[in-house]
Each structure stands twice: as structure tokens, then as C-alpha cells.
Motif scaffolding. Sequence first.
Motif, PDB file in Angstrom:
ATOM      1  N   ASP A 167      99.507  56.829  49.012  1.00 50.96           N
ATOM      2  CA  ASP A 167      98.971  58.125  48.590  1.00 50.96           C
ATOM      3  C   ASP A 167      97.440  58.106  48.574  1.00 50.96           C
ATOM      4  OD1 ASP A 167      99.273  60.783  47.857  1.00 50.96           O
ATOM      5  OD2 ASP A 167      99.125  60.311  45.723  1.00 50.96           O
ATOM      6  N   LEU A 168      96.855  57.673  49.702  1.00 49.34           N
ATOM      7  CA  LEU A 168      95.406  57.580  49.822  1.00 49.34           C
ATOM      8  C   LEU A 168      94.821  58.892  50.338  1.00 49.34           C
ATOM      9  CD1 LEU A 168      95.102  54.067  51.497  1.00 49.34           C
ATOM     10  CD2 LEU A 168      94.811  54.640  49.087  1.00 49.34           C
ATOM     11  N   ASP A 169      93.603  59.193  49.902  1.00 46.52           N
ATOM     12  CA  ASP A 169      92.870  60.365  50.356  1.00 46.52           C
ATOM     13  C   ASP A 169      92.024  59.936  51.554  1.00 46.52           C
ATOM     14  OD1 ASP A 169      91.751  62.874  50.531  1.00 46.52           O
ATOM     15  OD2 ASP A 169      90.295  62.519  48.920  1.00 46.52           O
ATOM     16  N   ILE A 170      92.567  60.145  52.757  1.00 44.62           N
ATOM     17  CA  ILE A 170      91.965  59.666  53.991  1.00 44.62           C
ATOM     18  C   ILE A 170      91.816  60.827  54.965  1.00 44.62           C
ATOM     19  CG2 ILE A 170      92.279  58.120  55.983  1.00 44.62           C
ATOM     20  CD1 ILE A 170      91.878  56.565  53.440  1.00 44.62           C
ATOM     21  N   THR A 171      90.674  60.890  55.646  1.00 45.10           N
ATOM     22  CA  THR A 171      90.474  61.818  56.746  1.00 45.10           C
ATOM     23  C   THR A 171      90.794  61.077  58.032  1.00 45.10           C
ATOM     24  OG1 THR A 171      88.732  63.004  55.573  1.00 45.10           O
ATOM     25  CG2 THR A 171      88.785  63.249  57.969  1.00 45.10           C
ATOM     26  N   VAL A 172      91.608  61.702  58.881  1.00 45.93           N
ATOM     27  CA  VAL A 172      91.969  61.096  60.166  1.00 45.93           C
ATOM     28  C   VAL A 172      91.284  61.897  61.269  1.00 45.93           C
ATOM     29  CG1 VAL A 172      93.852  60.503  61.724  1.00 45.93           C
ATOM     30  CG2 VAL A 172      94.191  60.365  59.247  1.00 45.93           C
ATOM     31  N   ARG A 189     101.966  44.679  62.613  1.00 51.68           N
ATOM     32  CA  ARG A 189     102.138  44.917  61.179  1.00 51.68           C
ATOM     33  C   ARG A 189     101.038  44.229  60.379  1.00 51.68           C
ATOM     34  NH1 ARG A 189     107.678  45.120  62.797  1.00 51.68           N
ATOM     35  NH2 ARG A 189     108.576  47.067  62.054  1.00 51.68           N
ATOM     36  N   GLN A 190     100.673  43.028  60.772  1.00 52.35           N
ATOM     37  CA  GLN A 190      99.587  42.318  60.097  1.00 52.35           C
ATOM     38  C   GLN A 190      98.258  43.036  60.327  1.00 52.35           C
ATOM     39  OE1 GLN A 190      99.772  39.638  57.973  1.00 52.35           O
ATOM     40  NE2 GLN A 190      97.653  40.209  57.589  1.00 52.35           N
ATOM     41  N   MET A 191      98.057  43.546  61.543  1.00 53.08           N
ATOM     42  CA  MET A 191      96.839  44.301  61.824  1.00 53.08           C
ATOM     43  C   MET A 191      96.765  45.548  60.962  1.00 53.08           C
ATOM     44  SD  MET A 191      96.507  44.009  65.965  1.00 53.08           S
ATOM     45  CE  MET A 191      95.137  45.121  66.030  1.00 53.08           C
ATOM     46  N   ALA A 192      97.898  46.251  60.799  1.00 52.49           N
ATOM     47  CA  ALA A 192      97.930  47.449  59.960  1.00 52.49           C
ATOM     48  C   ALA A 192      97.657  47.090  58.506  1.00 52.49           C
ATOM     49  CB  ALA A 192      99.278  48.159  60.095  1.00 52.49           C
ATOM     50  N   ASP A 193      98.200  45.978  58.035  1.00 52.48           N
ATOM     51  CA  ASP A 193      97.933  45.539  56.661  1.00 52.48           C
ATOM     52  C   ASP A 193      96.458  45.208  56.470  1.00 52.48           C
ATOM     53  OD1 ASP A 193     100.589  45.824  55.921  1.00 52.48           O
ATOM     54  OD2 ASP A 193     101.076  43.708  56.244  1.00 52.48           O
ATOM     55  N   ASP A 194      95.862  44.537  57.451  1.00 59.07           N
ATOM     56  CA  ASP A 194      94.444  44.193  57.367  1.00 59.07           C
ATOM     57  C   ASP A 194      93.576  45.455  57.351  1.00 59.07           C
ATOM     58  OD1 ASP A 194      95.155  41.516  57.388  1.00 59.07           O
ATOM     59  OD2 ASP A 194      94.672  41.235  59.521  1.00 59.07           O
ATOM     60  N   ASN A 212      99.468  55.401  59.426  1.00 62.09           N
ATOM     61  CA  ASN A 212      99.843  56.648  58.750  1.00 62.09           C
ATOM     62  C   ASN A 212     100.935  56.401  57.707  1.00 62.09           C
ATOM     63  OD1 ASN A 212      98.060  58.534  59.903  1.00 62.09           O
ATOM     64  ND2 ASN A 212      99.314  58.639  61.743  1.00 62.09           N
ATOM     65  N   ARG A 213     101.882  55.561  58.032  1.00 60.47           N
ATOM     66  CA  ARG A 213     102.963  55.241  57.100  1.00 60.47           C
ATOM     67  C   ARG A 213     102.415  54.541  55.849  1.00 60.47           C
ATOM     68  NH1 ARG A 213     108.026  52.251  59.456  1.00 60.47           N
ATOM     69  NH2 ARG A 213     108.363  54.309  60.294  1.00 60.47           N
ATOM     70  N   ARG A 214     101.510  53.591  56.041  1.00 59.93           N
ATOM     71  CA  ARG A 214     100.922  52.862  54.900  1.00 59.93           C
ATOM     72  C   ARG A 214     100.036  53.781  54.050  1.00 59.93           C
ATOM     73  NH1 ARG A 214     102.620  49.311  58.277  1.00 59.93           N
ATOM     74  NH2 ARG A 214     102.876  47.117  57.811  1.00 59.93           N
ATOM     75  N   ILE A 215      99.288  54.660  54.697  1.00 60.77           N
ATOM     76  CA  ILE A 215      98.433  55.599  53.970  1.00 60.77           C
ATOM     77  C   ILE A 215      99.279  56.519  53.106  1.00 60.77           C
ATOM     78  CG2 ILE A 215      96.917  57.593  54.290  1.00 60.77           C
ATOM     79  CD1 ILE A 215      95.764  56.016  56.747  1.00 60.77           C
ATOM     80  N   GLU A 216     100.374  57.028  53.657  1.00 61.75           N
ATOM     81  CA  GLU A 216     101.273  57.903  52.898  1.00 61.75           C
ATOM     82  C   GLU A 216     101.923  57.165  51.732  1.00 61.75           C
ATOM     83  OE1 GLU A 216     104.129  59.847  55.389  1.00 61.75           O
ATOM     84  OE2 GLU A 216     102.577  60.691  56.670  1.00 61.75           O
ATOM     85  N   GLU A 269      91.062  47.100  54.414  1.00 61.58           N
ATOM     86  CA  GLU A 269      89.704  47.592  54.655  1.00 61.58           C
ATOM     87  C   GLU A 269      89.534  49.006  54.095  1.00 61.58           C
ATOM     88  OE1 GLU A 269      86.889  46.187  56.021  1.00 61.58           O
ATOM     89  OE2 GLU A 269      88.004  44.320  55.889  1.00 61.58           O
ATOM     90  N   LEU A 270      90.549  49.862  54.309  1.00 66.67           N
ATOM     91  CA  LEU A 270      90.498  51.219  53.754  1.00 66.67           C
ATOM     92  C   LEU A 270      90.442  51.187  52.232  1.00 66.67           C
ATOM     93  CD1 LEU A 270      93.041  53.255  55.918  1.00 66.67           C
ATOM     94  CD2 LEU A 270      90.574  53.592  55.768  1.00 66.67           C
ATOM     95  N   LEU A 271      91.245  50.334  51.631  1.00 62.30           N
ATOM     96  CA  LEU A 271      91.253  50.219  50.169  1.00 62.30           C
ATOM     97  C   LEU A 271      89.908  49.725  49.642  1.00 62.30           C
ATOM     98  CD1 LEU A 271      94.825  48.722  49.656  1.00 62.30           C
ATOM     99  CD2 LEU A 271      94.062  51.050  49.107  1.00 62.30           C
ATOM    100  N   SER A 272      89.167  49.014  50.482  1.00 61.45           N
ATOM    101  CA  SER A 272      87.827  48.543  50.109  1.00 61.45           C
ATOM    102  C   SER A 272      86.759  49.603  50.355  1.00 61.45           C
ATOM    103  CB  SER A 272      87.469  47.290  50.901  1.00 61.45           C
ATOM    104  OG  SER A 272      88.354  46.242  50.591  1.00 61.45           O
ATOM    105  N   GLY A 273      87.161  50.740  50.920  1.00 61.67           N
ATOM    106  CA  GLY A 273      86.221  51.834  51.162  1.00 61.67           C
ATOM    107  C   GLY A 273      85.607  51.853  52.545  1.00 61.67           C
ATOM    108  N   ASN A 274      86.131  51.036  53.454  1.00 55.41           N
ATOM    109  CA  ASN A 274      85.595  50.963  54.814  1.00 55.41           C
ATOM    110  C   ASN A 274      86.385  51.847  55.768  1.00 55.41           C
ATOM    111  OD1 ASN A 274      83.659  48.967  54.119  1.00 55.41           O
ATOM    112  ND2 ASN A 274      85.271  47.428  54.218  1.00 55.41           N
ATOM    113  N   THR A 275      85.713  52.358  56.779  1.00 57.67           N
ATOM    114  CA  THR A 275      86.335  53.131  57.842  1.00 57.67           C
ATOM    115  C   THR A 275      86.960  52.167  58.847  1.00 57.67           C
ATOM    116  OG1 THR A 275      84.734  54.916  57.590  1.00 57.67           O
ATOM    117  CG2 THR A 275      85.868  54.782  59.706  1.00 57.67           C
TER     118      THR A 275
END
Length: 60
Positions: A42-47, A7-12, A35-39, A16-22
Motif C-alpha cells: 500500500d505504497l504511495d508511488i507515481t508510475v 523476484r529478487q530484483m523486484a525485492d531489491d 506493481n504487485r509488491r507496491i499494491e 530502494e522504494l521503501l528507502s525513498g529512492n526512485t
Amino acid sequence: MFVFDKRQMADDKLNELLSGNTVYAETEELIRLMNRRIESHDLDITVDSTDLGCWFIPNN
């Protein structure tokens, strides 16, 4: 022995995604958490899924 908190890894990785990093996730549990956190944010992310894991790429 060091135990990873998924869970901590997913938060970290979400931060990073919120900062614009892949980011990359290689376990099914971490991919599910991402996927749960992205939903929920409501982030615009390509998987980009591969046999070994997933790349989460923010769309600008």
C-alpha cells in the motif's frame, strides 16, 4: 552464464522504494512484479510509463 532472479530484483527495487529512492524497471515481468509488491505494501508511488519501461517514484 549469470541468470537474473526477477523476484529478487523486484525485492531489491522495492527496498530502494521503501528507502525513498526512485527505481526503474524495463521488462514487463519486472514491472508486473513491482506493481504487485507496491499494491501489497500500500505504497504511495507515481508510475511513469514509457515505451521502454517504467519509473517508480515514491511520493513524499
